[in-house]
Write an enzyme that holds these catalytic residues in place. Structure first.
Site, PDB file in Angstrom:
ATOM      1  N   LYS A  15      40.337 -25.860  36.032  1.00  0.00           N
ATOM      2  CA  LYS A  15      40.221 -24.408  35.854  1.00  0.00           C
ATOM      3  C   LYS A  15      38.755 -23.953  35.775  1.00  0.00           C
ATOM      4  O   LYS A  15      37.851 -24.776  35.614  1.00  0.00           O
ATOM      5  CB  LYS A  15      40.991 -23.980  34.601  1.00  0.00           C
ATOM      6  CG  LYS A  15      42.486 -24.283  34.693  1.00  0.00           C
ATOM      7  CD  LYS A  15      43.132 -23.484  35.818  1.00  0.00           C
ATOM      8  CE  LYS A  15      44.628 -23.582  35.852  1.00  0.00           C
ATOM      9  NZ  LYS A  15      45.165 -24.776  36.512  1.00  0.00           N
TER      10      LYS A  15
HETATM   11  C1  LIG Z   1      49.930 -20.489  37.516  1.00  0.00           C
HETATM   12  C2  LIG Z   1      49.885 -21.606  36.519  1.00  0.00           C
HETATM   13  N1  LIG Z   1      50.526 -21.449  35.350  1.00  0.00           N
HETATM   14  C3  LIG Z   1      50.498 -22.409  34.409  1.00  0.00           C
HETATM   15  C4  LIG Z   1      49.818 -23.586  34.610  1.00  0.00           C
HETATM   16  C5  LIG Z   1      49.844 -24.647  33.557  1.00  0.00           C
HETATM   17  O1  LIG Z   1      48.612 -24.790  32.911  1.00  0.00           O
HETATM   18  P1  LIG Z   1      48.424 -25.983  31.884  1.00  0.00           P
HETATM   19  O2  LIG Z   1      48.154 -27.213  32.646  1.00  0.00           O
HETATM   20  O3  LIG Z   1      47.255 -25.564  31.034  1.00  0.00           O
HETATM   21  O4  LIG Z   1      49.673 -26.058  31.085  1.00  0.00           O
HETATM   22  C6  LIG Z   1      49.138 -23.797  35.809  1.00  0.00           C
HETATM   23  C7  LIG Z   1      48.420 -25.063  36.025  1.00  0.00           C
HETATM   24  O5  LIG Z   1      47.719 -25.312  36.925  1.00  0.00           O
HETATM   25  C8  LIG Z   1      49.183 -22.785  36.791  1.00  0.00           C
HETATM   26  O6  LIG Z   1      48.566 -22.941  37.977  1.00  0.00           O
END
Ligand SMILES: Cc1ncc(COP(=O)(O)O)c(C=O)c1O
Length: 402
Positions: free
Chosen positions: A207
């Site tokens: 990210k």
């Molecule tokens: C659109 C979206 N939502 C949620 C997530 C989940 O994030 P995390 O890995 O912090 O749980 C991602 C992960 O890449 C994502 O692209």
């Protein structure tokens, strides 16, 4: 002295004992690479030396830094965006099987957060220009009956205000999946800022701001913030600091059937350190993305969003290959040229579990189906030079011309 950070690119070279390739291969261009500075390393090692590793003062410090940056009343640090989504949904206290509208064009965890709360995901189609949740597709789904909606700011591009308006008019709570959207803004100001019932951020390693793994829930609602603080740690009434810091006497009770989703201080320190230079990092990102568009759009390559979004967090260099392009061949040939790419996203109904278990909203998912075989994301991270971007563009245009 702290050991030097490992060189990630070295892992793509020959294994020890292997002969190097006969001709010098060009430097690999990674799809994503974390931007970690000596200052970040010092911030993390300071926590490692402090004697307190798990959730404590650094995590609380990250929360207050995020509150200051976003102007939000409450930020709650958690272990992932997925956890933040799960917590925001749990707080709605919907009955089992209640229906949650989610975009089909997203990562699995947006919808799995609903599934883990025993809720039924209903997949909604995308807007063709941005691939964000389409208000036109959402409207009949709301009319059919939804109990909550999760909107994703895809690639950091703010979702159409009409999505918020439709949810408000129907009295349906809206949770924002802002995994890509730290630094993005819409008519309200920064995404996750004032006026936000619930926004969920990701600090995953790829990210635009990372704590390796991590996330945050931001909200205007003091009740949701208090719930999240308890729910992220098994629903316990006292956190680790209250129980284990020197001199602590607190016992605990369990008030909610919570989850284990607190953010340790070691990770929070990395996010905090990155947040201090975040605006500068975003400027660099914007510059790289601008170069991609400048190189590729005149050659007919269609970016997502099609029209530049000034409020975007510029999280992805996402595009749609010309219709009929053999994407598999493009990806393989770019890989052979040392260029990693990714795909955002495989729409959820193309994935086995969702195909069998998710409901599809009225009108189906024609936009997602059309975009799915054409989607390609190019490398975008702060380790790239303009020359790297130009090299990726030349290689891509060669592939598309084939
Ligand atoms: C659109 C979206 N939502 C949620 C997530 C989940 O994030 P995390 O890995 O912090 O749980 C991602 C992960 O890449 C994502 O692209």
């Amino acid at each position: 002295m702290a050991p030097a950070a490992p060189d990630v690119s070295a892992s793509l070279g020959p294994l020890p004992g292997q002969n190097p390739p006969p001709s010098a291969a060009p430097e690999p261009v990674l799809f994503a690479s974390p931007n970690v500075t000596e200052t970040d390393i010092e911030a993390v090692t300071a926590v490692l030396r402090s004697g307190w590793l798990t959730t404590g003062f650094e995590s609380a410090g990250l929360e207050s830094d995020l509150q200051d940056y976003l102007g939000t009343a409450h930020a709650v640090a958690v272990s992932s965006c997925t956890a933040a989504l799960e917590i925001a949904l749990a707080h709605l206290r919907l009955p089992n099987g209640a229906r949650v509208g989610v975009p089909a064009w997203t990562f699995a965890s947006t919808a799995l957060a609903a599934v883990h709360n025993s809720l039924q995901p209903v997949l909604i189609d995308a807007d063709p220009g941005s691939l964000n949740l389409s208000p036109t597709a959402l409207e009949p789904a709301l009319a059919q009956g939804l109990d909550a909606v999760i909107a994703v700011h895809f690639g950091g591009v703010p979702v159409d205000k009409a999505v918020r308006d439709l949810c408000t008019a129907s009295g349906v709570p809206l949770i924002e999946d802002a995994a890509h959207a730290l630094g993005a803004s819409d008519d309200r100001g920064l995404i996750g800022g004032p006026g936000t019932p619930a926004a969920c951020f990701s600090f995953y390693a790829t990210k635009n701001l990372t704590s390796a793994e991590g996330g945050a829930l931001t909200t205007d609602d003091p009740e949701l913030a208090a719930f999240a603080r308890t729910y992220r740690l098994h629903g316990m009434s006292a956190d680790s600091l209250a129980r284990y810091r020197p001199g602590a006497t607190a016992g605990y009770d369990v008030h909610e059937p919570g989850i284990k989703a607190n953010l340790p201080d070691v990770l929070a320190a990395l996010a905090r350190s990155q947040l201090r230079r975040f605006v500068e990092m975003q400027d660099r990102r914007r510059h790289l993305l601008h170069r991609y568009r400048r190189n590729l759009e005149p050659a007919g390559i269609r970016f997502v969003p099609e029209v530049v979004s000034l409020g975007s967090a510029d999280h992805l260099a996402a595009l749609l290959l010309p219709e009929g392009t053999d994407r598999g061949a493009v990806v393989a040939n770019l890989r052979a040229a040392g260029i990693q790419t990714s795909i955002h996203f495989q729409p959820l109904h193309h994935l086995q579990w969702f195909a069998a278990n998710a409901e599809i909203g009225p009108g189906g998912l024609p936009v997602c189906d059309e975009a799915a075989p054409r989607a390609l994301s190019l490398p975008l991270h702060l380790g790239l030079t303009i020359a790297d971007v130009d090299r990726v563009c030349t290689a891509l245009l060669d592939e598309v011309a084939r």
